[in-house]
Design a protein around this motif. Structure first.
Motif, PDB file in Angstrom:
ATOM      1  N   PRO A 115       0.751  -1.069  -0.163  1.00  0.00           N
ATOM      2  CA  PRO A 115       0.127  -0.080  -0.108  1.00  0.00           C
ATOM      3  C   PRO A 115       0.796   0.982  -0.037  1.00  0.00           C
ATOM      4  CG  PRO A 115      -0.067  -0.899   2.157  1.00  0.00           C
ATOM      5  CD  PRO A 115       0.689  -1.917   1.196  1.00  0.00           C
ATOM      6  N   TYR A 116       2.191   1.210   0.308  1.00  0.00           N
ATOM      7  CA  TYR A 116       2.860   2.290   0.579  1.00  0.00           C
ATOM      8  C   TYR A 116       4.254   2.316  -0.603  1.00  0.00           C
ATOM      9  CZ  TYR A 116       0.057   2.771   4.674  1.00  0.00           C
ATOM     10  OH  TYR A 116      -0.843   2.782   5.492  1.00  0.00           O
ATOM     11  N   ASP A 117       4.087   1.032  -1.276  1.00  0.00           N
ATOM     12  CA  ASP A 117       5.455   0.984  -2.242  1.00  0.00           C
ATOM     13  C   ASP A 117       5.283   2.087  -3.228  1.00  0.00           C
ATOM     14  OD1 ASP A 117       5.875  -1.234  -0.886  1.00  0.00           O
ATOM     15  OD2 ASP A 117       5.276  -2.829  -2.335  1.00  0.00           O
ATOM     16  N   PRO A 118       6.723   2.797  -3.494  1.00  0.00           N
ATOM     17  CA  PRO A 118       6.649   3.617  -4.907  1.00  0.00           C
ATOM     18  C   PRO A 118       6.093   3.007  -6.092  1.00  0.00           C
ATOM     19  CG  PRO A 118       8.896   3.312  -3.602  1.00  0.00           C
ATOM     20  CD  PRO A 118       7.879   2.431  -3.124  1.00  0.00           C
ATOM     21  N   ALA A 119       5.363   3.509  -6.835  1.00  0.00           N
ATOM     22  CA  ALA A 119       4.459   3.063  -7.821  1.00  0.00           C
ATOM     23  C   ALA A 119       5.140   3.466  -9.183  1.00  0.00           C
ATOM     24  CB  ALA A 119       3.017   3.500  -7.791  1.00  0.00           C
ATOM     25  N   PRO A 120       5.564   2.336  -9.988  1.00  0.00           N
ATOM     26  CA  PRO A 120       6.122   2.794 -11.432  1.00  0.00           C
ATOM     27  C   PRO A 120       4.999   3.306 -12.492  1.00  0.00           C
ATOM     28  CG  PRO A 120       5.829   0.526 -11.103  1.00  0.00           C
ATOM     29  CD  PRO A 120       5.349   1.054  -9.907  1.00  0.00           C
ATOM     30  N   ILE A 121       5.334   4.291 -13.285  1.00  0.00           N
ATOM     31  CA  ILE A 121       4.636   4.650 -14.160  1.00  0.00           C
ATOM     32  C   ILE A 121       5.167   4.155 -15.499  1.00  0.00           C
ATOM     33  CG2 ILE A 121       3.743   6.632 -15.825  1.00  0.00           C
ATOM     34  CD1 ILE A 121       3.434   8.070 -13.330  1.00  0.00           C
ATOM     35  N   ALA A 186       2.838  -3.642 -10.710  1.00  0.00           N
ATOM     36  CA  ALA A 186       2.584  -3.063  -9.349  1.00  0.00           C
ATOM     37  C   ALA A 186       1.279  -2.016  -9.434  1.00  0.00           C
ATOM     38  CB  ALA A 186       3.949  -2.314  -9.012  1.00  0.00           C
ATOM     39  N   SER A 187       0.204  -2.504 -10.328  1.00  0.00           N
ATOM     40  CA  SER A 187      -0.751  -1.594 -10.622  1.00  0.00           C
ATOM     41  C   SER A 187      -1.866  -1.969  -9.926  1.00  0.00           C
ATOM     42  CB  SER A 187      -1.092  -1.617 -12.274  1.00  0.00           C
ATOM     43  OG  SER A 187      -1.354  -3.006 -12.510  1.00  0.00           O
ATOM     44  N   THR A 188      -1.703  -2.630  -8.769  1.00  0.00           N
ATOM     45  CA  THR A 188      -3.123  -3.170  -7.878  1.00  0.00           C
ATOM     46  C   THR A 188      -2.229  -3.045  -6.249  1.00  0.00           C
ATOM     47  OG1 THR A 188      -3.553  -4.714  -9.371  1.00  0.00           O
ATOM     48  CG2 THR A 188      -4.748  -4.563  -7.333  1.00  0.00           C
ATOM     49  N   PRO A 189      -1.824  -1.697  -5.726  1.00  0.00           N
ATOM     50  CA  PRO A 189      -1.668  -1.838  -4.507  1.00  0.00           C
ATOM     51  C   PRO A 189      -2.741  -1.834  -3.677  1.00  0.00           C
ATOM     52  CG  PRO A 189      -0.853   0.236  -5.767  1.00  0.00           C
ATOM     53  CD  PRO A 189      -1.715  -0.537  -6.687  1.00  0.00           C
ATOM     54  N   ARG A 281      -0.945   4.854   0.542  1.00  0.00           N
ATOM     55  CA  ARG A 281      -0.174   6.234  -0.300  1.00  0.00           C
ATOM     56  C   ARG A 281       0.741   5.701  -1.309  1.00  0.00           C
ATOM     57  NH1 ARG A 281      -0.380   7.070   5.041  1.00  0.00           N
ATOM     58  NH2 ARG A 281      -1.922   8.756   5.630  1.00  0.00           N
ATOM     59  N   GLN A 282       0.880   6.131  -2.481  1.00  0.00           N
ATOM     60  CA  GLN A 282       2.048   5.917  -3.578  1.00  0.00           C
ATOM     61  C   GLN A 282       2.473   7.112  -4.247  1.00  0.00           C
ATOM     62  OE1 GLN A 282      -1.458   4.328  -4.860  1.00  0.00           O
ATOM     63  NE2 GLN A 282      -1.104   2.932  -2.873  1.00  0.00           N
ATOM     64  N   GLU A 283       3.690   7.087  -4.094  1.00  0.00           N
ATOM     65  CA  GLU A 283       4.599   8.096  -4.909  1.00  0.00           C
ATOM     66  C   GLU A 283       4.884   7.598  -6.154  1.00  0.00           C
ATOM     67  OE1 GLU A 283       8.137  11.363  -4.496  1.00  0.00           O
ATOM     68  OE2 GLU A 283       7.626  10.268  -2.872  1.00  0.00           O
ATOM     69  N   PHE A 284       4.771   8.282  -7.163  1.00  0.00           N
ATOM     70  CA  PHE A 284       4.774   7.753  -8.648  1.00  0.00           C
ATOM     71  C   PHE A 284       6.403   7.998  -9.161  1.00  0.00           C
ATOM     72  CE2 PHE A 284       0.411   7.399  -7.805  1.00  0.00           C
ATOM     73  CZ  PHE A 284       0.016   6.195  -8.297  1.00  0.00           C
ATOM     74  N   PHE A 285       6.959   7.037 -10.052  1.00  0.00           N
ATOM     75  CA  PHE A 285       8.009   7.497 -10.722  1.00  0.00           C
ATOM     76  C   PHE A 285       7.973   7.090 -11.915  1.00  0.00           C
ATOM     77  CE2 PHE A 285       8.515   3.291  -8.748  1.00  0.00           C
ATOM     78  CZ  PHE A 285       9.372   2.683  -9.579  1.00  0.00           C
ATOM     79  N   ALA A 286       8.951   7.386 -12.787  1.00  0.00           N
ATOM     80  CA  ALA A 286       8.950   6.947 -14.364  1.00  0.00           C
ATOM     81  C   ALA A 286       9.693   5.620 -14.405  1.00  0.00           C
ATOM     82  CB  ALA A 286       9.365   8.010 -15.316  1.00  0.00           C
ATOM     83  N   ALA A 287       9.301   4.600 -14.675  1.00  0.00           N
ATOM     84  CA  ALA A 287       9.909   3.293 -14.807  1.00  0.00           C
ATOM     85  C   ALA A 287      10.788   3.480 -16.092  1.00  0.00           C
ATOM     86  CB  ALA A 287       9.173   2.287 -14.838  1.00  0.00           C
ATOM     87  N   VAL A 288      11.640   2.521 -16.131  1.00  0.00           N
ATOM     88  CA  VAL A 288      12.521   2.647 -17.159  1.00  0.00           C
ATOM     89  C   VAL A 288      12.398   1.303 -17.952  1.00  0.00           C
ATOM     90  CG1 VAL A 288      14.186   4.227 -16.613  1.00  0.00           C
ATOM     91  CG2 VAL A 288      14.745   1.919 -16.017  1.00  0.00           C
TER      92      VAL A 288
END
Length: 299
Positions: A115-121, A186-189, A281-288
């Motif tokens: 539920p709190y893991d950083p979330a990749p876009i 990781a699209s289902t926190p 809570r998720q903070e989003f980042f750009a995945a590579v």
């Protein structure tokens, strides 16, 4: 009681949060009862066994719980079954009529995240969207249930979930497909907690989401077209439900697809909550390309 799983991804430890005689919440390890919070634990009376152990004082307190990562409150389920457009206002903002029967689709179980893991876009994503949803955890095998009343008896508990969706993959053009738009890593926190079904009435819970502190969704589960027991009964007519399976019950209005809000971008912070079930809570980042969201390493 609130069931949780604590520790590094892939090595979580099962635990339960419960109030002591003074009303102070404490966290206790479930190691004496089970290796994990999974289908076999739920199907074998694990919830009641936990209550007895708490009453008898036989569970060890985890005094370091506050320092541990919170994972999804269940292990990877066999199936994630999703319900589309289960709120009339969300159907309208999506440009669709409210369905007369539940819209059902599947999501890969490997999309589960904490539920709190950083979330990749995902690389190349243009329209990554949030969806706060009430999640149902199945507690016993079920197929061809006779009625919604029978279906209520196979629900082990409830969770908060985020059905993250890439709309550019999901909807437009001849290649647009719901599976493509809702299967990303990781699209289902899920979580932070699993609350037993007999300790929570899902009929009229507040359900909300915020992005960067600004309200996006603010509804009640009473706005659902089809309630949890009806959904479990309906889905059981088409597939075998197994203990530990997760059913996502749909999202209310207020997603970016409506055109009223921007889609998610790197650096955004999403908060999703349901009364009695906590806030994730998720903070989003750009995945590579080639990034493994489970390990943080290159594939």
């Amino acid at each position: 009681m609130k069931f949780v799983r604590l520790g590094p991804a892939g090595s979580e430890r099962p635990a339960v949060v419960a109030a002591d005689s003074r009303g102070i919440e404490r966290t206790y390890g479930l190691d004496p009862l089970t290796a994990d919070i999974d289908g076999p634990f739920l199907a074998s009376g694990g919830v009641e066994a936990t209550r007895r152990a708490l009453a008898e004082g036989t569970l060890p307190e985890l005094t370091d719980a506050g320092n541990l990562r919170i994972g999804a409150p269940i292990v990877r389920p066999g199936s994630i079954i999703c319900i589309g457009m289960n709120y009339a206002a969300h159907a309208a903002e999506s440009g669709a009529e409210p369905p007369r029967i539940p819209v059902v689709f599947l999501k890969p179980a490997n999309t589960i995240a904490g539920p709190y893991d950083p979330a990749p876009i995902p690389p190349g994503a243009l329209k990554y969207d949030w969806e706060v949803e009430l999640g149902i955890i199945i507690g016993s095998p079920a197929v061809y249930l006779a009625s919604p009343k029978d279906a209520a008896g196979v629900i082990a508990g409830y969770v908060v979930a985020n059905d993250l969706s890439e709309r550019a993959y999901q909807i437009p053009g001849e290649a647009g497909q719901w599976t493509k738009g809702k299967s990303l890593p990781a699209s289902t926190p899920v979580g932070p907690w699993l609350v037993p079904a007999d300790e929570l009435d899902p009929a009229a819970l507040g359900i909300r989401s915020r992005v960067n502190g600004q309200v996006r969704q603010d509804s009640k589960t009473s706005d659902m077209l089809f309630d949890p027991a009806f959904l479990v009964h309906h889905v059981s007519q088409y597939m075998l439900l197994e203990p530990g399976d997760l059913i996502l019950t749909g999202t209310p209005e207020g997603v970016a697809l409506s055109g009223r809000f921007p889609y998610l971008a790197a650096g955004d912070l999403a908060e999703l909550e349901i009364d009695g079930l906590g806030t994730q809570r998720q903070e989003f980042f750009a995945a590579v390309p080639g990034y493994n969201p489970q390990t943080g390493e290159a594939l």
